[in-house]
Design an enzyme around this catalytic site. Structure first.
Site, PDB file in Angstrom:
ATOM      1  N   LYS A 135     -21.914  57.471   0.083  1.00 35.48           N
ATOM      2  CA  LYS A 135     -22.285  58.771   0.793  1.00 35.48           C
ATOM      3  C   LYS A 135     -21.946  60.206   0.322  1.00 35.48           C
ATOM      4  O   LYS A 135     -20.830  59.932  -0.728  1.00 35.48           O
ATOM      5  CB  LYS A 135     -21.764  58.724   2.322  1.00 35.48           C
ATOM      6  CG  LYS A 135     -22.181  59.375   3.559  1.00 35.48           C
ATOM      7  CD  LYS A 135     -23.407  58.736   4.046  1.00 35.48           C
ATOM      8  CE  LYS A 135     -23.984  59.508   4.844  1.00 35.48           C
ATOM      9  NZ  LYS A 135     -25.078  58.900   5.915  1.00 35.48           N
ATOM     10  N   ASP A 152     -29.344  62.985   5.609  1.00 31.90           N
ATOM     11  CA  ASP A 152     -28.364  62.788   6.790  1.00 31.90           C
ATOM     12  C   ASP A 152     -28.349  63.993   7.544  1.00 31.90           C
ATOM     13  O   ASP A 152     -29.564  64.814   7.545  1.00 31.90           O
ATOM     14  CB  ASP A 152     -27.099  62.067   6.318  1.00 31.90           C
ATOM     15  CG  ASP A 152     -26.327  61.801   7.404  1.00 31.90           C
ATOM     16  OD1 ASP A 152     -26.313  60.478   7.810  1.00 31.90           O
ATOM     17  OD2 ASP A 152     -25.324  62.535   8.188  1.00 31.90           O
TER      18      ASP A 152
HETATM   19  P1  NDP Z   1     -30.346  66.071  11.966  1.00 31.58           P
HETATM   20  O1  NDP Z   1     -29.709  66.950  11.332  1.00 31.58           O
HETATM   21  O2  NDP Z   1     -31.752  65.764  11.771  1.00 31.58           O
HETATM   22  O3  NDP Z   1     -29.972  66.013  13.449  1.00 31.58           O
HETATM   23  C1  NDP Z   1     -28.801  66.360  13.861  1.00 31.58           C
HETATM   24  C2  NDP Z   1     -28.832  66.495  15.331  1.00 31.58           C
HETATM   25  O4  NDP Z   1     -27.307  66.336  16.079  1.00 31.58           O
HETATM   26  C3  NDP Z   1     -28.971  67.909  15.651  1.00 31.58           C
HETATM   27  O5  NDP Z   1     -29.557  68.203  16.785  1.00 31.58           O
HETATM   28  C4  NDP Z   1     -27.514  68.392  15.668  1.00 31.58           C
HETATM   29  O6  NDP Z   1     -27.487  69.843  16.526  1.00 31.58           O
HETATM   30  C5  NDP Z   1     -26.778  67.665  16.363  1.00 31.58           C
HETATM   31  N1  NDP Z   1     -25.585  67.641  16.083  1.00 31.58           N
HETATM   32  C6  NDP Z   1     -24.930  67.384  14.577  1.00 31.58           C
HETATM   33  N2  NDP Z   1     -23.719  67.683  14.506  1.00 31.58           N
HETATM   34  C7  NDP Z   1     -23.429  68.073  15.862  1.00 31.58           C
HETATM   35  C8  NDP Z   1     -21.949  68.422  16.464  1.00 31.58           C
HETATM   36  N3  NDP Z   1     -20.760  68.614  15.545  1.00 31.58           N
HETATM   37  N4  NDP Z   1     -22.088  68.644  17.682  1.00 31.58           N
HETATM   38  C9  NDP Z   1     -23.277  68.600  18.562  1.00 31.58           C
HETATM   39  N5  NDP Z   1     -24.420  68.315  17.971  1.00 31.58           N
HETATM   40  C10 NDP Z   1     -24.433  67.979  16.634  1.00 31.58           C
HETATM   41  O7  NDP Z   1     -29.464  64.532  11.382  1.00 31.58           O
HETATM   42  P2  NDP Z   1     -29.939  63.011  11.723  1.00 31.58           P
HETATM   43  O8  NDP Z   1     -30.953  62.826  12.820  1.00 31.58           O
HETATM   44  O9  NDP Z   1     -30.536  62.735  10.510  1.00 31.58           O
HETATM   45  O10 NDP Z   1     -28.619  62.459  11.878  1.00 31.58           O
HETATM   46  C11 NDP Z   1     -28.021  62.026  13.280  1.00 31.58           C
HETATM   47  C12 NDP Z   1     -27.107  60.961  13.295  1.00 31.58           C
HETATM   48  O11 NDP Z   1     -27.577  59.833  12.936  1.00 31.58           O
HETATM   49  C13 NDP Z   1     -25.833  61.143  12.210  1.00 31.58           C
HETATM   50  O12 NDP Z   1     -24.665  60.439  12.814  1.00 31.58           O
HETATM   51  C14 NDP Z   1     -26.474  60.490  10.849  1.00 31.58           C
HETATM   52  O13 NDP Z   1     -25.212  60.134  10.160  1.00 31.58           O
HETATM   53  C15 NDP Z   1     -26.943  59.149  11.755  1.00 31.58           C
HETATM   54  N6  NDP Z   1     -27.880  58.626  10.701  1.00 31.58           N
HETATM   55  C16 NDP Z   1     -28.915  59.031  10.282  1.00 31.58           C
HETATM   56  C17 NDP Z   1     -29.996  58.665   9.338  1.00 31.58           C
HETATM   57  C18 NDP Z   1     -31.278  59.083   8.970  1.00 31.58           C
HETATM   58  O14 NDP Z   1     -31.987  58.219   8.324  1.00 31.58           O
HETATM   59  N7  NDP Z   1     -31.199  60.218   8.971  1.00 31.58           N
HETATM   60  C19 NDP Z   1     -29.590  57.018   9.173  1.00 31.58           C
HETATM   61  C20 NDP Z   1     -28.540  56.395   9.747  1.00 31.58           C
HETATM   62  C21 NDP Z   1     -27.770  57.145  10.644  1.00 31.58           C
HETATM   63  P3  NDP Z   1     -27.421  71.265  15.924  1.00 31.58           P
HETATM   64  O15 NDP Z   1     -28.725  71.350  15.113  1.00 31.58           O
HETATM   65  O16 NDP Z   1     -26.909  72.194  16.907  1.00 31.58           O
HETATM   66  O17 NDP Z   1     -26.271  70.999  14.794  1.00 31.58           O
END
Ligand code: NDP
Length: 452
Positions: A132, A172
């Protein structure tokens, strides 16, 4: 023969040592606890796994790289961020795992994610190791040109450490199609190689796999459906809570809707939206993917069925299912108690470690089906591995073929976790099933390859 209680004592000792050797890394400690605490039965039953050194090697990354990332903003000011790549375990294949750009990123966060990734990747059965990376860079509010300059600077160092046979990053939080494009462009320029398999999540026209953007969200819904099937239920007509509004959340909402469920929430760090008619995905995609706006704009434009709740948590809305898809530790014990009070049937983790240990315990005790992220969100990395396979063969598969493979993989992961939990006297406990099944695959490979 070692007893379970002797094994547990040894694991407790190791966990204390992990905390001492890795100070100020609470997320990594949490992830290590979560896995190691479920391993006692398998270590007691299979003495070869309890050999001194095996678990100790597993919790120590093979390599950790930390580097400076200087870049200039549109006004010419210089910023200095920190870049990370933790190459945790390559016993099963090249290191594989995403890059996260978020101000909360530090070494402990990347290590927790890399550690989880080892077992997740093993569960896919696809020959990928765990890694990662990321940076404390915050892409919010930055222009495309600033994001490009940052990505170019980040890759100028990262390119030394990655490669299609070595380490293959993906997206991510904060790293989507735009960032992968800039990162790939800089890698290609520096190395003078068209090495498609060095990054996954690429655009479909230049080496990306169809269904990769959808894969994590779709996969999580398929995993939730499999858990419900096990209880004689299906998704049809179930009300669902989804947190986040990024890549994982959007495609979770899409698949839930396609399979007849009603996803009524989404969120970002400003608050959440509840829409009793079900989230309108076209509107959400327009706001989040095109305009890169905040979720309150959704409620403003959607009309009377939707409202925005500033600063609140989606878990206070009554529903049958919960699919946390934002970030770590977003669903705590209080939220879990509210979900249980409101009659939730299943919680399936799209995000990594979104549910605190206390909340997991409470949900499981209440009989809620709980799908841990390392199993439930493995669809993303699984399709990344399929992207690598397509790149290697210089071909591209149809969306239907990729989705069929994804469905097969998710059902297979569900069955593996379910059967492993039963084999170790923990029926219905997908946390134990996922940890032990993932561990067995990695541990077998590590034992066969000697002390390295
Ligand atoms: P994105 O950046 O596309 O979206 C993240 C979302 O979560 C946004 O809406 C963001 O809001 C919100 N968010 C992030 N951090 C915070 C926080 N500290 N508090 C509140 N809201 C938060 O990321 P992904 O959708 O790709 O990833 C989401 C989760 O899924 C993560 O845990 C990631 O590790 C996991 N994941 C992702 C994969 C992938 O293929 N993308 C694969 C497996 C797991 P804001 O914009 O306001 O920060």
């Amino acid at each position: 023969m070692t007893t379970r209680s002797e094994t547990r004592t040894a694991l407790d000792h190791l966990l204390t040592e992990i905390e001492h050797r890795n100070p100020a890394q609470p997320e990594f400690h949490q992830a290590a606890h979560e896995v190691l605490e479920t391993l006692a039965p398998v270590l007691a039953a299979r003495p070869e796994y309890a050999e001194p050194g095996l678990v100790e090697r597993l919790v120590e990354p093979e390599r950790q790289v930390i580097f400076r990332v200087p870049w200039q903003d549109d006004q010419g000011r210089v910023h200095v961020n920190r870049g990370f790549r933790v190459e945790f375990n390559s016993a099963l294949g090249p290191y594989k795992g995403g890059l996260r750009f978020h101000p909360s990123v530090n070494l402990g966060v990347i290590k927790f994610l890399g550690f989880e990734q080892i077992f997740k990747n093993a569960l896919t059965g696809l020959g990928i190791g765990g890694g990662k990376g990321g940076s404390d860079f915050d892409p919010h509010g930055r222009s495309d040109a600033e994001v490009m300059r940052f990505c170019q600077s980040f890759m100028t160092e990262l390119h030394r450490h990655i490669g299609e046979h070595t380490d293959v990053p993906a997206g991510d939080i904060g790293v989507g199609g735009r960032e992968i494009g800039y990162l790939f462009g800089q890698y290609r320029r520096i190395t003078n190689r068209w090495e498609a398999g060095v990054l996954t999540g690429k655009g479909a026209g230049w080496g990306g796999s169809l269904i990769r953007p959808e894969a994590t969200g779709y996969g999580n819904v398929l995993f939730a459906a499999a858990m419900l099937r096990e209880r004689g239920e299906d998704l049809e007509g179930q009300t669902a809570l989804v947190s986040g509004s990024g890549n994982v959340a959007i495609y979770t909402i899409e698949k839930l809707t396609a399979l007849g469920a009603n996803p009524v929430t989404c969120s970002d760090s400003s608050g959440y939206v509840v829409d009793e008619k079900g989230i309108d995905l076209d509107l959400l995609k327009q706001i989040k993917e095109v305009e890169r706006g905040r979720v309150d704009a959704y409620a403003e434009r959607r009309g009377s069925s939707a409202r925005f709740v500033p600063g609140g948590s989606v878990w206070e809305v009554p529903a049958d299912l919960a699919l946390p898809s934002a970030t770590q530790n977003e669903l705590d014990e209080n939220a879990a108690a509210t979900l249980v009070r409101n009659g939730v049937k299943a919680v399936s983790e799209g995000a990594n470690m979104p549910t605190t240990p206390e909340a997991v315990h409470l949900l499981q005790k209440a009989g809620v089906a709980f799908g841990p992220g390392k199993a439930a969100n493995a669809g993303g990395v699984a399709v990344s591995a399929l992207e690598m396979a397509q790149n290697h063969a210089r071909t591209s598969w149809t969306a239907a073929r990729v989705e069929e493979e994804l469905t097969h993989i998710m059902n297979d992961i569900h069955t593996t976790c379910h059967e492993t939990a039963e084999r170790y006297d923990a029926p219905g406990d997908y946390v134990t099933g996922a940890n032990i099944a993932g561990f067995e695959r990695v541990a077998d490979a590590m034992l066969a390859q000697g002390v390295i």
